[in-house]
Structures are given as structure tokens and as C-alpha cells.
Design a protein around this motif. Structure first.
Motif, short mmCIF file in Angstrom:
data_model
loop_
_atom_site.label_atom_id
_atom_site.label_comp_id
_atom_site.label_asym_id
_atom_site.label_seq_id
_atom_site.Cartn_x
_atom_site.Cartn_y
_atom_site.Cartn_z
N HIS A 1 25.65 -11.43 28.27
CA HIS A 1 26.17 -12.63 27.58
C HIS A 1 27.54 -12.97 28.13
O HIS A 1 28.32 -12.07 28.49
CB HIS A 1 26.31 -12.35 26.07
CG HIS A 1 27.18 -13.36 25.36
ND1 HIS A 1 28.47 -13.07 24.95
CD2 HIS A 1 26.96 -14.65 25.03
CE1 HIS A 1 28.99 -14.15 24.36
NE2 HIS A 1 28.09 -15.11 24.40
N THR A 2 27.82 -14.28 28.23
CA THR A 2 29.16 -14.67 28.62
C THR A 2 29.73 -15.70 27.66
O THR A 2 29.01 -16.60 27.20
CB THR A 2 29.22 -15.22 30.06
OG1 THR A 2 30.58 -15.33 30.46
CG2 THR A 2 28.54 -16.57 30.21
N ASP A 3 31.01 -15.56 27.36
CA ASP A 3 31.75 -16.54 26.59
C ASP A 3 32.30 -17.55 27.61
O ASP A 3 33.22 -17.24 28.37
CB ASP A 3 32.88 -15.83 25.83
CG ASP A 3 33.80 -16.79 25.10
OD1 ASP A 3 33.90 -17.95 25.52
OD2 ASP A 3 34.44 -16.37 24.12
N ALA B 1 25.32 -14.46 19.48
CA ALA B 1 24.82 -13.82 20.70
C ALA B 1 24.94 -12.30 20.59
O ALA B 1 23.97 -11.56 20.81
CB ALA B 1 25.61 -14.31 21.92
N ILE B 2 26.12 -11.84 20.21
CA ILE B 2 26.38 -10.40 20.28
C ILE B 2 25.67 -9.64 19.15
O ILE B 2 24.92 -8.69 19.39
CB ILE B 2 27.91 -10.14 20.28
CG1 ILE B 2 28.51 -10.77 21.54
CG2 ILE B 2 28.22 -8.65 20.21
CD1 ILE B 2 30.01 -10.85 21.54
N LYS B 3 25.89 -10.10 17.91
CA LYS B 3 25.20 -9.42 16.81
C LYS B 3 23.70 -9.65 16.92
O LYS B 3 22.91 -8.73 16.71
CB LYS B 3 25.66 -9.98 15.45
CG LYS B 3 27.10 -9.64 15.10
CD LYS B 3 27.44 -10.31 13.76
CE LYS B 3 28.94 -10.29 13.50
NZ LYS B 3 29.33 -11.26 12.48
N GLY B 4 23.33 -10.90 17.25
CA GLY B 4 21.91 -11.26 17.29
C GLY B 4 21.13 -10.45 18.31
O GLY B 4 20.03 -9.96 18.01
N ILE B 5 21.68 -10.28 19.50
CA ILE B 5 20.97 -9.52 20.54
C ILE B 5 21.03 -8.02 20.23
O ILE B 5 20.03 -7.31 20.29
CB ILE B 5 21.55 -9.82 21.95
CG1 ILE B 5 21.32 -11.29 22.32
CG2 ILE B 5 20.93 -8.89 23.01
CD1 ILE B 5 22.03 -11.76 23.57
N ALA B 6 22.23 -7.54 19.88
CA ALA B 6 22.40 -6.10 19.64
C ALA B 6 21.51 -5.62 18.50
O ALA B 6 20.86 -4.57 18.59
CB ALA B 6 23.86 -5.79 19.35
N ILE C 1 27.55 -1.05 23.65
CA ILE C 1 27.84 -2.40 24.15
C ILE C 1 29.05 -2.34 25.08
O ILE C 1 30.03 -1.64 24.80
CB ILE C 1 28.13 -3.39 23.00
CG1 ILE C 1 26.98 -3.34 21.99
CG2 ILE C 1 28.31 -4.80 23.53
CD1 ILE C 1 27.15 -4.28 20.82
N LEU C 2 28.95 -3.10 26.17
CA LEU C 2 30.05 -3.19 27.12
C LEU C 2 30.70 -4.57 27.02
O LEU C 2 30.00 -5.57 26.84
CB LEU C 2 29.53 -3.02 28.55
CG LEU C 2 28.87 -1.71 28.90
CD1 LEU C 2 28.30 -1.77 30.31
CD2 LEU C 2 29.87 -0.59 28.78
N ALA C 3 32.02 -4.58 27.15
CA ALA C 3 32.75 -5.87 27.16
C ALA C 3 34.00 -5.67 27.99
O ALA C 3 34.43 -4.53 28.22
CB ALA C 3 33.12 -6.28 25.74
N SER C 4 34.61 -6.76 28.43
CA SER C 4 35.88 -6.60 29.13
C SER C 4 36.98 -6.40 28.09
O SER C 4 36.83 -6.79 26.92
CB SER C 4 36.18 -7.83 29.99
OG SER C 4 36.80 -8.83 29.22
N LEU D 1 23.72 -4.14 25.61
CA LEU D 1 24.23 -5.49 25.90
C LEU D 1 25.55 -5.39 26.64
O LEU D 1 26.34 -4.47 26.39
CB LEU D 1 24.45 -6.25 24.57
CG LEU D 1 25.12 -7.61 24.64
CD1 LEU D 1 24.22 -8.64 25.33
CD2 LEU D 1 25.48 -8.12 23.25
N CYS D 2 25.78 -6.36 27.54
CA CYS D 2 27.10 -6.47 28.17
C CYS D 2 27.60 -7.89 27.94
O CYS D 2 26.85 -8.85 28.12
CB CYS D 2 27.00 -6.18 29.67
SG CYS D 2 28.58 -6.37 30.52
N THR D 3 28.85 -8.03 27.50
CA THR D 3 29.43 -9.36 27.29
C THR D 3 30.77 -9.46 28.01
O THR D 3 31.67 -8.66 27.75
CB THR D 3 29.53 -9.71 25.77
OG1 THR D 3 30.24 -10.95 25.66
CG2 THR D 3 30.25 -8.64 24.96
N ILE D 4 30.83 -10.39 28.95
CA ILE D 4 32.07 -10.58 29.73
C ILE D 4 32.34 -12.07 29.83
O ILE D 4 31.46 -12.85 30.20
CB ILE D 4 31.94 -9.95 31.14
CG1 ILE D 4 31.79 -8.43 31.03
CG2 ILE D 4 33.16 -10.31 32.01
CD1 ILE D 4 31.61 -7.70 32.34
#
Ligand code: PLP
Length: 382
Positions: A172-174, A76-81, A90-93, A141-144
């Protein structure tokens, strides 16, 4: 033995094993083969994909089968970015699983991405103001995560995702720990991509799902025969796909009932421990938390010593995430929540499945109290 480490992994459910069995023995075809055995495997794979899509309220084309949560997060993260021409931010918590944090580190080191880790409150909630301020025209991208694997805090995903969408940023969410316990309707949650792992919900290790909106460009990580619409090459794990589809369906069917029962068990456990141990601290949010995780700190007592004492009393648990277990470093999640390193070293995580009984939780609660008191030197061994 009472197994209270379900956040690390769960046993395979009998119904899941039964659904897999024919696919490992008699119907073992390769879905790409052009004969009846292969075509039958392709049909089964399509059926599994449709089942997953129904549970996630998405199109079958949005479902990519992977080898688990780590691969789904990476894809998700590498693929979208890497597929997005716009921006390199990229933003993440700050409390993501290493499967996310290490992927971000890779993008930073090898592809020049800028990464902003959003701070969380002392209860583990992402600060919405921080997200608003961190979004900029370069954000790609934002992943939280949906629910944290160490403390169980559940994020308000729909509002976080909506904030990102206002700026045209995919979300994206895990959902590895949330799956089986929380709603997974991707439309209601408003997520563009979501990772799920089979072995956390009664399917075997080595199977996972990445939901990714099929119109969102995705750079594959694994190249080869073009399986999964070119998004994840490699002969498909048909039995694994059926396993995770079956596990998701079973969990979904009983979710409301199991969640309510599990919340009652969790609250009993938390009450017993907080009343029984002076100075015990519940970590994570008091109510916005998973039904099946209770996590504590016991200032003054070593987490590792508590684990050992508890195992002697017949309860298997964890000091944090499976990956961090055994490491002497204090948990990065607890530090990000503002706990002192010394306190973070005393962490204990108890997590269970829907099959864990009231009696097991009651026994475990008493064992935690006596084990911590033994480690603190104020009680006799139970
Ligand atoms: N994300 C979270 C929140 C997890 O808890 C885990 C596993 O502990 C993973 C990702 C990795 O999943 P897997 O073990 O399927 O690779």
C-alpha cells in the motif's frame, strides 16, 4: 498574501466547484434510491468512479470513495491486515504520516500486530536493504508513502513494491502528496492499494479515494448499508466523488507542463535561500523530490519565529506537516532522517499549487532570506 502551504490544503478549483454545483442543488439524489432522481445520482457516481479508474489505470471496481486521505490510509491498512489470515507483521517507513503511524499503533495495541519501521537515509529514502531484511514469512502488509509531506522526498515505489511481491506481500502507498504531481498509474507502480485526498489537489476537504485491487480481501471499517461494494458503508458523497475525479483529471491533463514549471520555481527558491542564508540546509532529497515542496532547516534560528516573521512579510508557510504545526516537538520525520533535535526545530516547509506564479515564488524566496536573517539578528526587517 502569498500562500505557500499547499501541502496542508489547497483552494477548490473553479472547474471542480462547477462540476459539483448541480449535484448539490438540482441533482441531489441518493444513489441507493429506486427512482429516477436516485438512479441519476447512481449514474453520476459510476461516471466519477470510471474517471478515477481511468486516471489510476485500474478497474472501476478497484475504486472506493472515502472521506479523505486519513480514512483511505486507515481502510487500506486495517482493512488488508485484518482480512489476511497470514501473519501479523506490518512494514512501514519511519517517515509515514500520522494517519499511517497511528493506525499501525492501533493494530499493535489492540490486535497484537508486530510493526517494523524501516529506516531512511539522511535524504529521506527508504533503505532498500532494510526492506529486504525486514520481510519475513509473517509479513502481511507493507505500506510506504509515495512522497513525504514534510520534505517532499519521492520513494522508488515500483522497486519497493516488486521486492514485497517477490515474498507475496501486498503493498500500500499513501499518495496523498504525490497526487497531482507524479504518475498515478497503479499498474506501472505495481501497488495493490493507494490513498488519495481531494483537498490536496483542488477538490474540497472531506473527499478521498482508496484504490484497492478488488480481489484483495478487505475488512470494512464502517458497517451499514453496504455501499461501495460493502467496503465503505454510508450514503455516498456524490458531489465529493465528482470533485476528486474532476481534480484528478485536470491535474493529470496538465501534469507534465505544471511539473516542469514547478521544478524551475522550486530550484530558483532553493538556490536563492541557500545562497542568501549562511548555514541553511535543504532537507529531503536534492532531486528525487516533489516539484512543489521546498523544505529547509536554519540552524540557530527558531522555526516558529521564522514562520511569524515570514507571515509578517506576507508569506504563509509551515514548520512541518499541518498536524505537527504548533507542536513544540521536533519533527519525527527529520529526526528519522538523522537531524539533531535542535536543528529539526528550525524547519520551514514551503509548498505551492500549479497556480502559484514565478513572481510569487521569487518574492517569497527573498522574504525567506530576509526573515531568517532578521530572526538570526543579522538583518533588518524587510
Ligand atoms: N497522508 C499524507 C502524506 C498527508 O500529507 C495527509 C495530510 O496532510 C494525510 C495523509 C491525511 O489526509 P486528509 O487530510 O485528507 O485526511
Amino acid at each position: 498574501m502569498i500562500y505557500l502551504d499547499a501541502a496542508a490544503t489547497t483552494p477548490v478549483r473553479r472547474e471542480v466547484l462547477e462540476a459539483m454545483w448541480p449535484l448539490l442543488t438540482s441533482e441531489y439524489g441518493n444513489p441507493s434510491s429506486h427512482h429516477t432522481v436516485g438512479e441519476s445520482a447512481a449514474r453520476v457516481l459510476g461516471y466519477a468512479r470510471t474517471l478515477v479508474a481511468t486516471e489510476l489505470n485500474c478497474k472501476p471496481a478497484d475504486v472506493v470513495f472515502t472521506s479523505g486521505g486519513t480514512e483511505a490510509d486507515n481502510l487500506a491498512i486495517k482493512g488488508i491486515a485484518l482480512a489476511r489470515p497470514k501473519g501479523r507483521h506490518i512494514l512501514a517507513s519511519a517517515i509515514e504520516h500520522p494517519a499511517v503511524l497511528e493506525t499501525l499503533d492501533y493494530l499493535k495495541r489492540l490486535h497484537g500486530f508486530r510493526v517494523t519501521l524501516l529506516p531512511v537515509t539522511s535524504e529521506g529514502l527508504v533503505r532498500e536493504e532494510a526492506l529486504r531484511e525486514a520481510l519475513d514469512p509473517e509479513t502481511t502488509l507493507c505500506t510506504i508513502m509515495y512522497a513525504n509531506n514534510e520534505v517532499g522526498t519521492v520513494q522508488p515505489l515500483a522497486s519497493l513494491a516488486a521486492m514485497c511481491h517477490e515474498q507475496g506481500v501486498p503493498f500500500h502507498t499513501d499518495a496523498v502528496q504525490a497526487a497531482g504531481w507524479l504518475p498515478l498509474d497503479t499498474t506501472e507502480l505495481g501497488v495493490d492499494a493507494m490513498s488519495i485526498s481531494g483537498h490536496k489537489l483542488g477538490a474540497p476537504k472531506g473527499c478521498g479515494v482508496l484504490y484497492v485491487r478488488s480481489r484483495l480481501p478487505l475488512e470494512p471499517l464502517v458497517h451499514g448499508g453496504g455501499q461501495e461494494r460493502g467496503r465503505r458503508s454510508g450514503t455516498e458523497n456524490v458531489a465529493g466523488a465528482v470533485a476528486i475525479a474532476t481534480a484528478l483529471r485536470l491535474a493529470h491533463q496538465a501534469r507534465t507542463e505544471h511539473s516542469a514549471a514547478s521544478v524551475a520555481r522550486r530550484d530558483h527558491l532553493v538556490r536563492t535561500v541557500l545562497e542568501g542564508v549562511d548555514g541553511a540546509v535543504l532537507t529531503g532529497h536534492p532531486t528525487q523530490r516533489l516539484p512543489n515542496i521546498a523544505s529547509f532547516c536554519f540552524p540557530g534560528a527558531s522555526g516558529e519565529a521564522i514562520l511569524l516573521e515570514l507571515e509578517r512579510a506576507g508569506v504563509v508557510s509551515s514548520s512541518g506537516s499541518a498536524c505537527a504545526a504548533g507542536a513544540s516537538e521536533p519533527s519525527a520525520v527529520l529526526l528519522a532522517m538523522g537531524l539533531e533535535a535542535e536543528v529539526a526545530q528550525t524547519a520551514l516547509r514551503l509548498s505551492w499549487t500549479a497556480a502559484t506564479s514565478d513572481a510569487e515564488i521569487a518574492l517569497a524566496a527573498r522574504a525567506v532570506v530576509s526573515s531568517v536573517r532578521t530572526v538570526q539578528g543579522i538583518g533588518s526587517r524587510a
